[in-house]
Scaffold this active site. Structure first.
Site, PDB file in Angstrom:
ATOM      1  N   HIS A   1      -0.632   0.229 -10.072  1.00  0.00           N
ATOM      2  CA  HIS A   1      -1.277  -0.608  -8.963  1.00  0.00           C
ATOM      3  C   HIS A   1      -1.790  -2.000  -9.676  1.00  0.00           C
ATOM      4  CE1 HIS A   1      -3.533  -0.840  -4.802  1.00  0.00           C
ATOM      5  NE2 HIS A   1      -3.167  -1.797  -5.276  1.00  0.00           N
TER       6      HIS A   1
ATOM      7  N   GLU B   1      -2.709   7.898  -5.025  1.00  0.00           N
ATOM      8  CA  GLU B   1      -3.515   7.063  -6.000  1.00  0.00           C
ATOM      9  C   GLU B   1      -4.815   7.697  -5.983  1.00  0.00           C
ATOM     10  OE1 GLU B   1      -3.734   2.699  -5.469  1.00  0.00           O
ATOM     11  OE2 GLU B   1      -1.689   2.564  -4.781  1.00  0.00           O
TER      12      GLU B   1
ATOM     13  N   ARG C   1       0.848  -1.256   0.043  1.00  0.00           N
ATOM     14  CA  ARG C   1      -0.072   0.095  -0.030  1.00  0.00           C
ATOM     15  C   ARG C   1       0.970   1.112  -0.041  1.00  0.00           C
ATOM     16  NH1 ARG C   1      -3.444  -2.908  -1.588  1.00  0.00           N
ATOM     17  NH2 ARG C   1      -5.475  -3.209  -0.728  1.00  0.00           N
TER      18      ARG C   1
END
Length: 321
Positions: free
Chosen positions: A288, A270, A241
């Protein structure tokens, strides 16, 4: 009278879908559910306001989550799931207080993520994007600096969970020495060296792969001190993450020559790219997608449908939270 778990045979349960999903996979959901597609904040708010009284199932992802106020606005909600393994932005406490069943997609994309982690590591250490760019510009190998190998080097893994273990096995195939840091040592990982702190791991490692869960407890666990400990020949890979890595500290370390390179699939910004990192030639960025392949995405959908069926049948979930 029907409850959230046992809808009538004539009415399909309403499912709130909170992230983008390919039509082929939505079609699978629509065979079982009345799907409300709400992949944006505006559509999400509208769906909760207009259909909240009837929604029985929510499907989300960790980055999107499910808030406590939304849970409160869904009185018939009985089952909520994260499509992937992460669930950091689902208010688990609020859901459990209501007795809502919770599941995730644990195990469905572990191999794909581990493959991507190794690809990023190899690309960063061997400078593959820079080498290709140089070749396209007419520069041959004699004018380029030699790049190190990964074999025989020390790989530190921050978070030796199921994905971390798969990364470790792949690293072993490259004849790498593997160390790791968890909250506690794993009894089934005797062949890997355990470190009781991230700093100790970073000092030891040549390369560091971040594979720990997100959430408040791990936010910026890779900070300026850890990056400095990794050193000017070190490389950082993050497939976990974005919140685990302090982006500003990473940019400063790269600018100061304190780190050899970074390869990231996840970012604090993001879905926008990390602006602080875009100017560095020794940074590799992917959007991602570490866990995305046709096989892994299909597996996550299949697991969700299995968990949903088990919930409807009153059986234990396959991958409960």
């Amino acid at each position: 009278m029907n409850d959230a778990r046992t809808p009538s045979t004539h009415v399909r349960p309403k499912l709130l879908l909170l992230m983008p999903m390919a039509q082929e996979h939505q079609a699978q959901l629509r065979q079982r559910f009345d799907v409300i597609d709400a992949p944006t904040a505006a559509l999400r708010a509208q769906a909760v306001a207009e259909h909240g009284a009837d929604i029985q199932v929510v499907l989300t992802i960790g980055a999107v989550g499910l808030r406590a106020d939304e849970i409160a606005a869904l009185p018939r909600l009985g089952f909520a799931a994260a499509l992937g393994a992460g669930y950091e932005n689902i208010d688990v406490a609020a859901a459990r207080a209501r007795g809502i069943a919770l599941a995730n997609g644990a195990g469905t994309n572990d191999a794909c993520v581990a493959d991507h982690a190794m690809a990023l590591l190899l690309a960063s250490v061997r400078a593959l994007p820079q080498q290709e760019q140089a070749l396209r510009a007419g520069v041959w190998r004699d004018a380029l600096p030699l790049r190190p190998s990964v074999n025989g080097r020390r790989l530190g893994i921050l978070g030796l969970g199921t994905i971390g273990m798969r990364i470790a096995r792949r690293a072993a195939a490259f004849d790498m020495e593997v160390g790791y840091h968890n909250r506690r040592a794993r009894p089934d990982a005797d062949s890997y060296r355990y470190f009781d702190s991230v700093m100790a791991l970073a000092h030891w490692a040549d390369f560091l792969v971040v594979a720990a869960p997100g959430g408040p407890g791990t936010r910026h666990i890779v900070n300026a001190d850890v990056l400095q400990a990794l050193g000017p020949q070190g490389h950082l890979v993050n497939i976990a993450r974005g919140s685990l890595v302090d982006t500003a500290a990473l940019a400063q370390a790269l600018a100061a020559g304190q780190l050899g390179g970074a390869a990231l699939d996840v970012y604090e910004s993001e879905p926008h790219p990390p602006q602080e990192l875009l100017g560095f030639p020794n940074v590799i960025l992917t959007p991602h997608i570490a866990g995305w392949s046709p096989e892994s995405v299909q597996a996550t959908v299949d697991l969700f449908l299995l968990n949903a069926q088990r919930w409807q049948d009153g059986q234990p979930l396959q991958t409960p939270l």
